[in-house]
Scaffold this active site. Sequence first.
Site, short mmCIF file in Angstrom:
data_model
loop_
_atom_site.label_atom_id
_atom_site.label_comp_id
_atom_site.label_asym_id
_atom_site.label_seq_id
_atom_site.Cartn_x
_atom_site.Cartn_y
_atom_site.Cartn_z
N PRO A 137 18.29 5.35 -3.24
CA PRO A 137 17.47 5.67 -2.06
C PRO A 137 18.29 6.39 -0.98
CG PRO A 137 17.37 3.32 -2.61
CD PRO A 137 18.44 3.93 -3.45
N GLU A 138 17.70 7.44 -0.43
CA GLU A 138 18.33 8.20 0.65
C GLU A 138 17.48 8.03 1.91
OE1 GLU A 138 19.28 12.19 -0.68
OE2 GLU A 138 19.51 11.51 -2.74
#
Length: 291
Positions: free
Chosen positions: A2-3
Amino acid sequence: MPELPEVETIRRDLAPLVTGRRIGRVTVAPATAPLLLGGVDAATFAGQLVGRTITDAGRRGKYLLFALDDGMTWVVHLRMTGRLVWHEAAAPNEPIERFERARVELSGGHELRWCDVRKFGTWLLTPDVTAYLAAKLGPEPIDPAFTVAQFRRALAGRAAPVKSVLLDQRRVAGLGNIYVDEALYQAGVNPSQTAGGLGPAATQRLFVAAREVLERAIANRGASFKDYVDGMGNQGTQHMFVQVFRRTGQPCYACGTVIERTVIGGRATHFCPRCQKLSKSRQPRHDSHRA
Ligand SMILES: [Zn+2]
């Protein structure tokens, strides 16, 4: 992994649900505690959370920040495969989800469940979240106050490839492998280009592209290539709209050239060799007049 857009999607999902709720029982699987809590004893950690009320759900870079009514902040980092999902309180004999490793019960008959296949995720409690994050994170790329001058300073003088510099959270917060590749493509910048050698026009394009790519991904609720789910446990859709990331061997949407894959700083990197030509090498500029 996840960014920024994925973590921001979770934050937006959870903020209205958890704010104002009081934390009840906190359960951490014994095998998970040493890694998840960074060596803090599970009972000690739980003791600090139980009875507190969540007053806000924020985010910096890839960190989720739950403010508590005693001034502490519960900091959550999902790392590779962490998930933090809102659920109705479990029924008494409801089986525990596969890979569920921790649970935070909340007032009103709900709970947050923490699932993490790879167990790299981290939780911690800090009295001064600003100080804790200050050395780890550069500016927020989607902050309206973030300027191209700040962005230029983040790149200036760096001899490393622009791809690597953008992945460095201390330069700019929140970008990871997906959105760096996407931003470089949109800006027409070759990922191997020396960061400090980017001209003013390319810097401006990359500044705009990074922000647009992130905002678009938030609008599409993040990219679910593998493990990511939002705060309600649903997949995002951004993975269906990527332009270069993991499109190796497929034609570029703009020019038809085959998308190539290379490795930069140990990270798989996807780009169009025609739209993202390596510009003639410039020496990194060591800017003396910093705006
Ligand atoms: Zn192309």
